[in-house]
Design a protein around this motif. Sequence first.
Motif, PDB file in Angstrom:
ATOM      1  N   LEU A   1    -108.298  -1.416 -43.203  1.00  0.00           N
ATOM      2  CA  LEU A   1    -109.153  -1.415 -42.016  1.00  0.00           C
ATOM      3  C   LEU A   1    -110.215  -0.318 -42.099  1.00  0.00           C
ATOM      4  CD1 LEU A   1    -106.337  -2.133 -39.454  1.00  0.00           C
ATOM      5  CD2 LEU A   1    -108.405  -3.524 -39.704  1.00  0.00           C
ATOM      6  N   LEU A   2    -109.822   0.843 -42.580  1.00  0.00           N
ATOM      7  CA  LEU A   2    -110.795   1.939 -42.719  1.00  0.00           C
ATOM      8  C   LEU A   2    -111.864   1.613 -43.755  1.00  0.00           C
ATOM      9  CD1 LEU A   2    -108.494   5.091 -42.467  1.00  0.00           C
ATOM     10  CD2 LEU A   2    -110.092   4.209 -40.743  1.00  0.00           C
ATOM     11  N   ILE A   3    -111.476   0.933 -44.843  1.00  0.00           N
ATOM     12  CA  ILE A   3    -112.472   0.504 -45.835  1.00  0.00           C
ATOM     13  C   ILE A   3    -113.491  -0.425 -45.189  1.00  0.00           C
ATOM     14  CG2 ILE A   3    -112.812  -0.920 -47.907  1.00  0.00           C
ATOM     15  CD1 ILE A   3    -110.142   0.168 -48.948  1.00  0.00           C
ATOM     16  N   ALA A   4    -112.970  -1.402 -44.397  1.00  0.00           N
ATOM     17  CA  ALA A   4    -113.864  -2.365 -43.749  1.00  0.00           C
ATOM     18  C   ALA A   4    -114.771  -1.699 -42.714  1.00  0.00           C
ATOM     19  CB  ALA A   4    -113.040  -3.473 -43.091  1.00  0.00           C
ATOM     20  N   VAL A   5    -114.268  -0.646 -42.055  1.00  0.00           N
ATOM     21  CA  VAL A   5    -115.055   0.054 -41.028  1.00  0.00           C
ATOM     22  C   VAL A   5    -116.084   0.991 -41.663  1.00  0.00           C
ATOM     23  CG1 VAL A   5    -114.928   1.785 -39.197  1.00  0.00           C
ATOM     24  CG2 VAL A   5    -113.315  -0.121 -39.215  1.00  0.00           C
ATOM     25  N   ILE A   6    -115.658   1.739 -42.653  1.00  0.00           N
ATOM     26  CA  ILE A   6    -116.547   2.743 -43.266  1.00  0.00           C
ATOM     27  C   ILE A   6    -117.598   2.087 -44.158  1.00  0.00           C
ATOM     28  CG2 ILE A   6    -116.627   4.747 -44.824  1.00  0.00           C
ATOM     29  CD1 ILE A   6    -113.758   5.402 -43.842  1.00  0.00           C
ATOM     30  N   PHE A   7    -117.215   0.993 -44.813  1.00  0.00           N
ATOM     31  CA  PHE A   7    -118.136   0.291 -45.712  1.00  0.00           C
ATOM     32  C   PHE A   7    -118.309  -1.163 -45.246  1.00  0.00           C
ATOM     33  CE2 PHE A   7    -115.714   3.416 -48.242  1.00  0.00           C
ATOM     34  CZ  PHE A   7    -116.748   4.262 -48.625  1.00  0.00           C
ATOM     35  N   PRO A   8    -119.113  -1.377 -44.197  1.00  0.00           N
ATOM     36  CA  PRO A   8    -119.255  -2.734 -43.646  1.00  0.00           C
ATOM     37  C   PRO A   8    -120.203  -3.617 -44.450  1.00  0.00           C
ATOM     38  CG  PRO A   8    -120.594  -1.212 -42.394  1.00  0.00           C
ATOM     39  CD  PRO A   8    -119.874  -0.390 -43.422  1.00  0.00           C
ATOM     40  N   GLN A   9    -119.928  -3.714 -45.748  1.00  0.00           N
ATOM     41  CA  GLN A   9    -120.641  -4.642 -46.622  1.00  0.00           C
ATOM     42  C   GLN A   9    -119.656  -5.704 -47.098  1.00  0.00           C
ATOM     43  OE1 GLN A   9    -121.002  -1.067 -47.622  1.00  0.00           O
ATOM     44  NE2 GLN A   9    -122.601  -0.987 -46.058  1.00  0.00           N
ATOM     45  N   LEU A  10    -120.178  -6.799 -47.615  1.00  0.00           N
ATOM     46  CA  LEU A  10    -119.349  -7.962 -47.880  1.00  0.00           C
ATOM     47  C   LEU A  10    -118.177  -7.661 -48.813  1.00  0.00           C
ATOM     48  CD1 LEU A  10    -118.941 -10.989 -47.388  1.00  0.00           C
ATOM     49  CD2 LEU A  10    -120.395 -11.434 -49.383  1.00  0.00           C
ATOM     50  N   VAL A  11    -118.448  -7.138 -50.009  1.00  0.00           N
ATOM     51  CA  VAL A  11    -117.379  -6.950 -51.001  1.00  0.00           C
ATOM     52  C   VAL A  11    -116.346  -5.918 -50.538  1.00  0.00           C
ATOM     53  CG1 VAL A  11    -116.843  -6.228 -53.364  1.00  0.00           C
ATOM     54  CG2 VAL A  11    -118.800  -7.729 -52.927  1.00  0.00           C
TER      55      VAL A  11
ATOM     56  N   TYR B   1    -116.073 -10.249 -36.962  1.00  0.00           N
ATOM     57  CA  TYR B   1    -116.425  -8.973 -37.577  1.00  0.00           C
ATOM     58  C   TYR B   1    -117.340  -9.182 -38.780  1.00  0.00           C
ATOM     59  CZ  TYR B   1    -115.899  -4.234 -39.451  1.00  0.00           C
ATOM     60  OH  TYR B   1    -116.150  -2.957 -39.909  1.00  0.00           O
ATOM     61  N   PHE B   2    -117.004 -10.178 -39.592  1.00  0.00           N
ATOM     62  CA  PHE B   2    -117.831 -10.449 -40.773  1.00  0.00           C
ATOM     63  C   PHE B   2    -119.210 -10.966 -40.376  1.00  0.00           C
ATOM     64  CE2 PHE B   2    -114.370  -9.455 -43.340  1.00  0.00           C
ATOM     65  CZ  PHE B   2    -114.735  -9.491 -44.676  1.00  0.00           C
ATOM     66  N   LYS B   3    -119.285 -11.676 -39.278  1.00  0.00           N
ATOM     67  CA  LYS B   3    -120.568 -12.210 -38.839  1.00  0.00           C
ATOM     68  C   LYS B   3    -121.453 -11.107 -38.244  1.00  0.00           C
ATOM     69  CE  LYS B   3    -122.556 -15.637 -35.673  1.00  0.00           C
ATOM     70  NZ  LYS B   3    -122.252 -16.714 -34.678  1.00  0.00           N
ATOM     71  N   LYS B   4    -120.885 -10.276 -37.379  1.00  0.00           N
ATOM     72  CA  LYS B   4    -121.702  -9.338 -36.607  1.00  0.00           C
ATOM     73  C   LYS B   4    -121.755  -7.928 -37.185  1.00  0.00           C
ATOM     74  CE  LYS B   4    -121.286 -11.820 -32.231  1.00  0.00           C
ATOM     75  NZ  LYS B   4    -120.969 -11.734 -30.781  1.00  0.00           N
ATOM     76  N   ALA B   5    -120.629  -7.443 -37.730  1.00  0.00           N
ATOM     77  CA  ALA B   5    -120.616  -6.076 -38.266  1.00  0.00           C
ATOM     78  C   ALA B   5    -121.000  -6.034 -39.741  1.00  0.00           C
ATOM     79  CB  ALA B   5    -119.234  -5.444 -38.066  1.00  0.00           C
ATOM     80  N   VAL B   6    -120.496  -7.005 -40.496  1.00  0.00           N
ATOM     81  CA  VAL B   6    -120.797  -7.057 -41.936  1.00  0.00           C
ATOM     82  C   VAL B   6    -122.130  -7.743 -42.191  1.00  0.00           C
ATOM     83  CG1 VAL B   6    -119.979  -7.923 -44.178  1.00  0.00           C
ATOM     84  CG2 VAL B   6    -118.341  -7.005 -42.525  1.00  0.00           C
ATOM     85  N   GLY B   7    -122.500  -8.668 -41.291  1.00  0.00           N
ATOM     86  CA  GLY B   7    -123.746  -9.413 -41.475  1.00  0.00           C
ATOM     87  C   GLY B   7    -123.641 -10.458 -42.562  1.00  0.00           C
TER      88      GLY B   7
END
Length: 376
Positions: A280-290, A226-232
């Motif tokens: 999980l919702l934070i990670a989905v709604i805000f797909p940035q690193l921090v 997820y961090f590689k492909k969605a977060v970049g």
Amino acid sequence: MHKPKVYRSAVGAMFFMAGICFSSWASRIATIQEKHGLNEAELGTVLFAIPVGLMLSLPIASWAIAKVGSRLVLAVALTLYALTLIALGFAPNVFTLTACLVVFGLGSNAVNVSVNTQAVATEAMYPKPILASFHGLWSLAGFLGAGVGTLMIGQEVSPQVHFIIMTCIIIVSIFICWRYLHNDKQPVGGGGKVFVMPDKSLIILGLIALCSMVVEGAMFDWTTIYFKKAVGASKAWEGAGYTAGMCFMAAGRFVADGFSHRFGLKRTLQVSGALSMTGLLIAVIFPQLVPAIIGFMFVGAGISSVVPMIYSAAGRSTTMQPGAAIAAVSTISFVGFLIGPPVIGILAEIFSLRISFTFLALMAALVVVFTSRAKI
């Protein structure tokens, strides 16, 4: 009869040794993969032997605990678990490796059921919950085992030598702790039947754990992706979410007992589900690193206490013996651990990774829903 602290130390040591055994194997999977020339798909197929062994052990473990007590089952299962670790290192071909992994999975879950039965008996000696702290020791052992594995790889120590060293430490620990474990040949908790269908309360406990285990299994297998492909995330930061989640899961297990003692089991499980869903919702709604790292901190904290608390509640069942009740709940919840990763993969293929992680948020929400309706 020993003092409660003596039992607690001995049972805690067994949790720690179980964590060391599993993390020692996990730290050398890439080495074993290279040795046998397996690609990712082939490795995934081989690794599926572990859950096969886990499922095979469930009826065996509960039956054995009822017959001879959890102390003997724990000692035998942990010895088998550790010796199989050596066999994994020496496996000459993929067929042998797969067969050893079935046995490894069988030993792993037999240890899981028996050591949690010991933990429930120890918890009964205290005026407040302590079971989650035992699972915290398992998590700490995971960090230590991974660190030792990294050191061994850096020093070019073979998996065979590495696993022999770890096995010797584990077996010595069993001998030292044996006399300080609960001698429960007459099973802890008394006269409940061994082979009965789980009642409604145990089924609901199993469903709560199942939903949390869907999240936990997916976190183990998919967070880095997820961090590689969605977060970049850059390569150096791909594992940041997984590390953050694991750290907060370990820490959460050491504070969960105190929280549960103060606010009760139901509120603890509700807060746990809400934390996982929010993260999980934070990670989905805000797909940035921090934000994603912060989100997985919440997820780790949320899933940390669910399974320990559920095992604790199951171990107090009035309709089944503790070992059988824990095995029944474990059987239901383990389905979640199995289906979580492939379901995420299917949803990600059809829709996207962010959609698939939204499904995980739904599973976390169901922890809250089932807990709210449960009479616990």
